[in-house]
Design an enzyme around this catalytic site. Structure first.
Site, mmCIF file in Angstrom:
data_model
loop_
_atom_site.group_PDB
_atom_site.id
_atom_site.type_symbol
_atom_site.label_atom_id
_atom_site.label_comp_id
_atom_site.label_asym_id
_atom_site.label_seq_id
_atom_site.Cartn_x
_atom_site.Cartn_y
_atom_site.Cartn_z
ATOM 1 N N SER A 113 -41.991 41.605 5.643
ATOM 2 C CA SER A 113 -42.951 41.208 6.657
ATOM 3 C C SER A 113 -44.334 41.605 6.172
ATOM 4 O O SER A 113 -44.498 42.625 5.504
ATOM 5 C CB SER A 113 -42.623 41.915 7.970
ATOM 6 O OG SER A 113 -43.777 42.037 8.768
ATOM 7 N N GLU A 117 -31.296 31.960 7.287
ATOM 8 C CA GLU A 117 -31.979 31.366 8.451
ATOM 9 C C GLU A 117 -32.382 29.922 8.168
ATOM 10 O O GLU A 117 -32.214 29.032 9.005
ATOM 11 C CB GLU A 117 -33.231 32.182 8.810
ATOM 12 C CG GLU A 117 -32.920 33.528 9.411
ATOM 13 C CD GLU A 117 -34.188 34.351 9.607
ATOM 14 O OE1 GLU A 117 -34.545 34.613 10.760
ATOM 15 O OE2 GLU A 117 -34.820 34.729 8.608
ATOM 16 N N THR A 125 -13.520 36.870 18.740
ATOM 17 C CA THR A 125 -13.581 35.636 19.516
ATOM 18 C C THR A 125 -14.669 35.883 20.564
ATOM 19 O O THR A 125 -14.832 37.036 21.013
ATOM 20 C CB THR A 125 -12.251 35.307 20.233
ATOM 21 O OG1 THR A 125 -11.977 36.346 21.176
ATOM 22 C CG2 THR A 125 -11.082 35.175 19.255
ATOM 23 N N HIS A 126 -15.410 34.871 20.895
ATOM 24 C CA HIS A 126 -16.551 35.037 21.830
ATOM 25 C C HIS A 126 -17.544 36.078 21.319
ATOM 26 O O HIS A 126 -18.252 36.694 22.116
ATOM 27 C CB HIS A 126 -16.084 35.433 23.235
ATOM 28 C CG HIS A 126 -14.949 34.596 23.744
ATOM 29 N ND1 HIS A 126 -15.128 33.463 24.491
ATOM 30 C CD2 HIS A 126 -13.610 34.738 23.572
ATOM 31 C CE1 HIS A 126 -13.940 32.931 24.786
ATOM 32 N NE2 HIS A 126 -12.999 33.693 24.222
ATOM 33 N N ASN A 141 -35.912 40.577 5.722
ATOM 34 C CA ASN A 141 -35.444 39.459 6.558
ATOM 35 C C ASN A 141 -34.509 38.511 5.809
ATOM 36 O O ASN A 141 -34.738 38.211 4.642
ATOM 37 C CB ASN A 141 -36.636 38.672 7.086
ATOM 38 C CG ASN A 141 -37.550 39.536 7.941
ATOM 39 O OD1 ASN A 141 -37.074 40.433 8.646
ATOM 40 N ND2 ASN A 141 -38.840 39.301 7.855
ATOM 41 N N LYS A 161 -39.350 45.853 7.310
ATOM 42 C CA LYS A 161 -38.533 44.638 7.450
ATOM 43 C C LYS A 161 -37.970 44.110 6.138
ATOM 44 O O LYS A 161 -38.622 44.121 5.114
ATOM 45 C CB LYS A 161 -39.367 43.521 8.105
ATOM 46 C CG LYS A 161 -39.711 43.741 9.547
ATOM 47 C CD LYS A 161 -38.495 43.885 10.455
ATOM 48 C CE LYS A 161 -37.762 42.563 10.629
ATOM 49 N NZ LYS A 161 -38.552 41.580 11.384
ATOM 50 N N SER A 188 -41.440 0.122 -0.203
ATOM 51 C CA SER A 188 -40.500 1.244 -0.242
ATOM 52 C C SER A 188 -40.565 1.953 -1.590
ATOM 53 O O SER A 188 -39.771 2.831 -1.876
ATOM 54 C CB SER A 188 -39.080 0.734 0.002
ATOM 55 O OG SER A 188 -38.743 -0.258 -0.959
ATOM 56 N N TYR A 192 -28.158 -9.289 5.505
ATOM 57 C CA TYR A 192 -29.228 -8.348 5.182
ATOM 58 C C TYR A 192 -30.380 -8.470 6.176
ATOM 59 O O TYR A 192 -30.756 -9.570 6.595
ATOM 60 C CB TYR A 192 -29.762 -8.592 3.752
ATOM 61 C CG TYR A 192 -30.877 -7.623 3.403
ATOM 62 C CD1 TYR A 192 -30.583 -6.359 2.897
ATOM 63 C CD2 TYR A 192 -32.212 -7.937 3.649
ATOM 64 C CE1 TYR A 192 -31.590 -5.447 2.614
ATOM 65 C CE2 TYR A 192 -33.229 -7.034 3.367
ATOM 66 C CZ TYR A 192 -32.912 -5.788 2.856
ATOM 67 O OH TYR A 192 -33.901 -4.878 2.595
#
Ligand code: ARG
Length: 466
Positions: A283, A296, A161-162, A291, A289, A29, A323
């Site tokens: 882009s 995101e 809402t929605h 972005n 563009k 590890s 353990y």
């Protein structure tokens, strides 16, 4: 059968064969837990002092070990120590190097200790630091939102809402909703911190230790307010990691909701905000563009933190006491979750101040359409019309206006009275955005005075914590 040459492994006495290199690679590890070296050394130093206090190590021995541990720490931090795959983990790598430096006395460091209580300690030390710094990261994100809410305190927008326009709200109210979420996130992390902050050393491999180690002394040296009370539990408990991951998963839930709003709001369809150029990319093909990559990616990175939570829960389920090597798989999920959340909070806190708010577009969106329909229904209800009936009346008005290709602007009292005689000459007065805001005057509502008061409370509380 392969004959074994001289072996360096602590368990060599018991074994006839060397470990297969493939197994070394599979079980090691070190590549992951090497980042615990500072915690590991701090824990070892406290252990040395405890052994000395118990009379297990002489003062000279303890001092030699501690000086050596400091040297190893320097070698690692300066990148001068090369780890080899034969060292299973950071604990063994440090001990091996220490023994090279200080000689045979290095072999006394591990007296009364197991890697099982050692790794539990290291992880608690690590998380204690990281959670404290994530709390500060959350606070900085909150401060950026509070500051934006203050800067744009006059701005009105449609509340949804929605994802359908519903009622007008203050942009500040909308932003402060995220400050409240982050406030709860901080509460959860602080709560997790209480259970992280428990000292497991002295539990040995599972049963406790034969040496008269004063565990409370060790805890004081390392700044822990409590020591664990059951050795079997202490070496196998990873609840504190799960709790932290769960709290971080919720941080990401909130971050991704905010990120999604930025993606929507910066679209041409909404046009509510513009992100600063420094936080967008273009882009390679479409010249127009710009972005919103940062929001995101924040949205997407939420998935890995959820994944880490589920991964660790799955590792832990069904593990017998105490353990088990399975527990080694706790580290990469929590490390990656901590790194991800740290980066995300940093991004958010630097992105928010650079947001340009399209105030007029937001205001227009709050005025057009039917966002004040509820005001009309409440007007009728206040005149004594049962609310359900009032709702139906206004519903018919809305449908009629839609049929005519109009919204509520331009309505006359005569228009209204065709639908209900309960409309009186003050009826049109309720059709103002400002009035609609001001009437939401109860605790938690979007009335200007309420929002301003909450903003001040939050701002003051955040400042006081700095
Ligand atoms: N690398 C191990 C872990 O992270 C340390 C403890 C190993 N203990 C053992 N008995 N093999 O869990």
């Amino acid at each position: 059968m392969k004959r074994k040459p001289e072996q360096k492994k602590p368990w060599a006495g018991r074994f006839r064969q060397n470990t297969d290199p493939k197994v070394e690679a599979f079980t090691s590890s070190l590549a992951v837990d090497c980042r615990l070296y500072r915690q590991d050394i701090a824990g070892s130093i406290a252990h040395c002092r405890t052994l000395q206090q118990a009379g297990v190590l002489t003062r000279r021995e303890a001092e030699k070990l501690i000086a050596g541990l400091h040297r190893v720490e320097r070698e690692i931090s300066e990148g001068r120590l090369r780890f080899t795959p034969a060292h299973e983990d950071i604990h063994m790598a440090i001990e091996a190097r220490l023994t090279e430096l200080v000689g045979a006395v290095g072999g006394k460091l591990h007296t009364g200790r197991s890697r099982n209580d050692q790794v539990a300690l290291d992880l608690r030390l690590y998380l204690r630091e990281e959670v404290t710094s994530l709390l500060a990261g959350l606070r900085r994100f909150q401060e950026s939102l509070v500051e934006l809410a203050r800067r744009e305190s006059s701005v009105v927008m449609p509340g949804y809402t929605h994802l359908q326009r519903a009622q007008p709200v203050l942009l500040a109210h909308h932003l402060l909703a995220y400050v409240e979420m982050a406030e709860r996130d901080r509460g959860r992390l602080r709560d997790a911190l209480r259970r992280i902050n428990v000292m497991p050393l002295g539990s040995g491999a599972l049963a406790g230790t034969n040496y008269p180690l004063d565990r409370e002394f060790t805890a004081r040296l390392l700044g822990f307010p409590a020591v664990s009370q059951n050795s079997l539990d202490a070496v196998s408990d990873r609840d504190f990691v799960v709790e932290t991951l769960a709290a971080l998963a919720l941080v990401m839930t909130h971050a991704s909701r905010f990120a999604e709003e930025l993606v929507l709001w910066s679209s041409q369809e909404f046009g509510f905000v513009e992100l600063s150029d420094a936080f967008c990319t273009g882009s390679s093909m479409m010249p127009q563009k710009k972005n919103p990559d940062v929001p995101e990616l924040i949205r997407a990175k939420t998935g890995r933190v959820y994944g880490h939570l589920v991964a660790l829960l799955t590792v832990l389920k069904g593990l017998p006491l105490s353990y088990n090597r399975d527990l080694q798989e706790d580290k990469s999920p929590i490390f990656d979750a901590v790194d991800t959340v740290r980066d995300v909070l940093g991004m958010l806190a630097s992105l928010v101040p650079g947001l340009s708010v399209r105030r007029a577009t937001m205001a227009r969106a709050a005025t057009e359409g039917f966002l004040l329909a509820t005001e009309l229904a409440d007007y009728l209800a206040l005149k004594g019309v049962p609310f359900r009936q009032a709702h139906a009346v206004v519903g018919r008005i809305v449908r009629d206006r839609l049929d005519r290709g109009k919204d509520l602007t331009g309505l006359t009292l005569d228009d209204l009275r065709k639908f209900s005689p309960a409309f009186e000459k003050d009826a049109l007065d309720v059709l103002s955005v400002e009035g609609a805001l001001e009437r939401k005057a109860q605790i938690g509502g979007t009335a200007r005075k309420r929002v301003e008061a909450r903003l001040k409370v939050l701002q003051k509380a955040l400042r006081a914590e700095k």
